[in-house]
Structures are given as C-alpha cells and as structure tokens.
Design a protein around this motif. Structure first.
Motif, PDB file in Angstrom:
ATOM      1  N   VAL A 131      29.725  13.919 -36.384  1.00  0.00           N
ATOM      2  CA  VAL A 131      28.402  13.306 -36.514  1.00  0.00           C
ATOM      3  C   VAL A 131      27.393  14.338 -37.024  1.00  0.00           C
ATOM      4  O   VAL A 131      26.590  14.046 -37.914  1.00  0.00           O
ATOM      5  CB  VAL A 131      27.938  12.705 -35.168  1.00  0.00           C
ATOM      6  N   ASP A 132      27.442  15.553 -36.492  1.00  0.00           N
ATOM      7  CA  ASP A 132      26.547  16.624 -36.935  1.00  0.00           C
ATOM      8  C   ASP A 132      26.750  16.910 -38.419  1.00  0.00           C
ATOM      9  O   ASP A 132      25.781  17.030 -39.175  1.00  0.00           O
ATOM     10  CB  ASP A 132      26.798  17.886 -36.106  1.00  0.00           C
ATOM     11  N   LYS A 133      27.996  16.994 -38.841  1.00  0.00           N
ATOM     12  CA  LYS A 133      28.286  17.271 -40.249  1.00  0.00           C
ATOM     13  C   LYS A 133      27.800  16.141 -41.153  1.00  0.00           C
ATOM     14  O   LYS A 133      27.238  16.386 -42.219  1.00  0.00           O
ATOM     15  CB  LYS A 133      29.784  17.502 -40.439  1.00  0.00           C
ATOM     16  N   LEU A 134      27.990  14.903 -40.714  1.00  0.00           N
ATOM     17  CA  LEU A 134      27.534  13.767 -41.511  1.00  0.00           C
ATOM     18  C   LEU A 134      26.008  13.710 -41.581  1.00  0.00           C
ATOM     19  O   LEU A 134      25.448  13.416 -42.641  1.00  0.00           O
ATOM     20  CB  LEU A 134      28.099  12.463 -40.952  1.00  0.00           C
ATOM     21  N   GLN A 135      25.340  13.994 -40.466  1.00  0.00           N
ATOM     22  CA  GLN A 135      23.877  14.029 -40.485  1.00  0.00           C
ATOM     23  C   GLN A 135      23.375  15.095 -41.455  1.00  0.00           C
ATOM     24  O   GLN A 135      22.418  14.862 -42.201  1.00  0.00           O
ATOM     25  CB  GLN A 135      23.325  14.312 -39.087  1.00  0.00           C
ATOM     26  N   ASN A 136      24.011  16.244 -41.445  1.00  0.00           N
ATOM     27  CA  ASN A 136      23.623  17.317 -42.360  1.00  0.00           C
ATOM     28  C   ASN A 136      23.839  16.909 -43.815  1.00  0.00           C
ATOM     29  O   ASN A 136      23.021  17.218 -44.681  1.00  0.00           O
ATOM     30  CB  ASN A 136      24.387  18.602 -42.046  1.00  0.00           C
ATOM     31  N   LEU A 137      24.941  16.213 -44.080  1.00  0.00           N
ATOM     32  CA  LEU A 137      25.205  15.735 -45.435  1.00  0.00           C
ATOM     33  C   LEU A 137      24.137  14.752 -45.902  1.00  0.00           C
ATOM     34  O   LEU A 137      23.656  14.836 -47.030  1.00  0.00           O
ATOM     35  CB  LEU A 137      26.578  15.049 -45.501  1.00  0.00           C
ATOM     36  N   VAL A 138      23.779  13.829 -45.030  1.00  0.00           N
ATOM     37  CA  VAL A 138      22.751  12.843 -45.373  1.00  0.00           C
ATOM     38  C   VAL A 138      21.439  13.555 -45.703  1.00  0.00           C
ATOM     39  O   VAL A 138      20.779  13.234 -46.703  1.00  0.00           O
ATOM     40  CB  VAL A 138      22.561  11.825 -44.222  1.00  0.00           C
ATOM     41  N   CYS A 139      21.067  14.520 -44.891  1.00  0.00           N
ATOM     42  CA  CYS A 139      19.827  15.279 -45.146  1.00  0.00           C
ATOM     43  C   CYS A 139      19.921  16.049 -46.459  1.00  0.00           C
ATOM     44  O   CYS A 139      18.952  16.087 -47.237  1.00  0.00           O
ATOM     45  CB  CYS A 139      19.550  16.235 -43.993  1.00  0.00           C
ATOM     46  N   GLN A 140      21.059  16.648 -46.708  1.00  0.00           N
ATOM     47  CA  GLN A 140      21.255  17.410 -47.950  1.00  0.00           C
ATOM     48  C   GLN A 140      21.114  16.500 -49.168  1.00  0.00           C
ATOM     49  O   GLN A 140      20.421  16.838 -50.128  1.00  0.00           O
ATOM     50  CB  GLN A 140      22.633  18.068 -47.948  1.00  0.00           C
ATOM     51  N   TYR A 141      21.759  15.342 -49.130  1.00  0.00           N
ATOM     52  CA  TYR A 141      21.689  14.413 -50.258  1.00  0.00           C
ATOM     53  C   TYR A 141      20.272  13.897 -50.469  1.00  0.00           C
ATOM     54  O   TYR A 141      19.818  13.720 -51.602  1.00  0.00           O
ATOM     55  CB  TYR A 141      22.657  13.252 -50.075  1.00  0.00           C
ATOM     56  N   GLU A 142      19.568  13.653 -49.360  1.00  0.00           N
ATOM     57  CA  GLU A 142      18.180  13.183 -49.488  1.00  0.00           C
ATOM     58  C   GLU A 142      17.312  14.269 -50.129  1.00  0.00           C
ATOM     59  O   GLU A 142      16.477  13.974 -50.991  1.00  0.00           O
ATOM     60  CB  GLU A 142      17.622  12.790 -48.128  1.00  0.00           C
ATOM     61  N   GLU A 143      17.508  15.508 -49.717  1.00  0.00           N
ATOM     62  CA  GLU A 143      16.743  16.613 -50.303  1.00  0.00           C
ATOM     63  C   GLU A 143      17.043  16.774 -51.793  1.00  0.00           C
ATOM     64  O   GLU A 143      16.157  17.126 -52.573  1.00  0.00           O
ATOM     65  CB  GLU A 143      17.043  17.914 -49.556  1.00  0.00           C
ATOM     66  N   GLU A 144      18.282  16.525 -52.183  1.00  0.00           N
ATOM     67  CA  GLU A 144      18.649  16.607 -53.601  1.00  0.00           C
ATOM     68  C   GLU A 144      18.092  15.432 -54.395  1.00  0.00           C
ATOM     69  O   GLU A 144      17.705  15.580 -55.555  1.00  0.00           O
ATOM     70  CB  GLU A 144      20.171  16.644 -53.755  1.00  0.00           C
ATOM     71  N   LEU A 145      18.051  14.268 -53.763  1.00  0.00           N
ATOM     72  CA  LEU A 145      17.629  13.053 -54.453  1.00  0.00           C
ATOM     73  C   LEU A 145      16.112  12.969 -54.621  1.00  0.00           C
ATOM     74  O   LEU A 145      15.620  12.578 -55.688  1.00  0.00           O
ATOM     75  CB  LEU A 145      18.141  11.826 -53.682  1.00  0.00           C
ATOM     76  N   ASN A 146      15.368  13.338 -53.588  1.00  0.00           N
ATOM     77  CA  ASN A 146      13.908  13.154 -53.594  1.00  0.00           C
ATOM     78  C   ASN A 146      13.191  13.735 -54.817  1.00  0.00           C
ATOM     79  O   ASN A 146      12.343  13.048 -55.387  1.00  0.00           O
ATOM     80  CB  ASN A 146      13.294  13.693 -52.306  1.00  0.00           C
ATOM     81  N   PRO A 147      13.488  14.966 -55.247  1.00  0.00           N
ATOM     82  CA  PRO A 147      12.750  15.500 -56.404  1.00  0.00           C
ATOM     83  C   PRO A 147      13.009  14.749 -57.709  1.00  0.00           C
ATOM     84  O   PRO A 147      12.234  14.857 -58.654  1.00  0.00           O
ATOM     85  CB  PRO A 147      13.248  16.944 -56.520  1.00  0.00           C
ATOM     86  N   THR A 148      14.060  13.970 -57.759  1.00  0.00           N
ATOM     87  CA  THR A 148      14.400  13.251 -58.989  1.00  0.00           C
ATOM     88  C   THR A 148      13.757  11.870 -59.065  1.00  0.00           C
ATOM     89  O   THR A 148      13.879  11.191 -60.082  1.00  0.00           O
ATOM     90  CB  THR A 148      15.930  13.087 -59.123  1.00  0.00           C
ATOM     91  N   LEU A 149      13.077  11.462 -58.007  1.00  0.00           N
ATOM     92  CA  LEU A 149      12.514  10.110 -57.936  1.00  0.00           C
ATOM     93  C   LEU A 149      11.037  10.091 -58.320  1.00  0.00           C
ATOM     94  O   LEU A 149      10.299  11.035 -58.055  1.00  0.00           O
ATOM     95  CB  LEU A 149      12.656   9.557 -56.517  1.00  0.00           C
ATOM     96  N   THR A 150      10.636   8.978 -58.910  1.00  0.00           N
ATOM     97  CA  THR A 150       9.208   8.753 -59.149  1.00  0.00           C
ATOM     98  C   THR A 150       8.567   8.372 -57.819  1.00  0.00           C
ATOM     99  O   THR A 150       9.271   8.089 -56.835  1.00  0.00           O
ATOM    100  CB  THR A 150       8.997   7.599 -60.148  1.00  0.00           C
TER     101      THR A 150
END
Length: 92
Positions: free
Chosen positions: A25-44
């Motif tokens: 669960v900890d690893k999956l939560q970290n992955l979700v946060c990582q992907y969100e951090e990568e995705l956010n700068p690319t969004l309008t």
C-alpha cells in the motif's frame, strides 16, 4: 469499556489504519503521488481543475465502497457468530 462503547464514543474508527513503510500500500501510494507530480505540470489550468474534480469524485466513490465492504464484512461476521451460537454439536 466495551467495544460498542468505544465505537459510540469515537475511540474506535474502523477506517483508520496505519500504513507500514515499505508495504504494498505504501509503495502504491508513493507511485500515485509520483505520477500526479509528473502529470500536473503538463496540464492546463482547466485540465487541472477537471483532474481535481476527478480525484474528489474518485475519493468519495472509494469511501462509499470501503464503507460497504466494511458493512458486508460485519454482516458476514455476525452470521458466523449466530451460527456458532446456535451450533449444538450436530453436523452443519
């Protein structure tokens, strides 16, 4: 104090739990946060607003499903307790 009293007074919360460091669960939560951090700068800004609404709706859905799963587990456990209480030594 009984478990029912603890539950009534808010001393027990079925949905509170600690996440162990390094657990799945900890690893999956970290992955979700990582992907969100990568995705956010690319969004309008409009896409960010939509994504926030998506996350809020998904979180609410998850909470509803978790509550229903808890209730179903409680119902099954109660049925087991009733069956055990009524067991008289004959075959089940």
């Amino acid at each position: 104090m009984s478990i029912l009293e603890d539950l009534y007074y808010g001393n027990v919360s079925p949905c509170d739990r600690d996440v162990r460091r390094g657990s799945k669960v900890d690893k999956l939560q970290n992955l979700v946060c990582q992907y969100e951090e990568e995705l956010n700068p690319t969004l309008t800004q409009k896409q960010k607003d939509t994504f926030e609404k998506f996350k809020d709706a998904y979180s609410e859905l998850y909470c509803c499903l978790e509550r229903d799963m808890f209730a179903q587990g409680f119902i099954i456990a109660t049925k087991i307790m009733i069956e055990v209480q009524n067991y008289r030594g004959e075959e089940i």
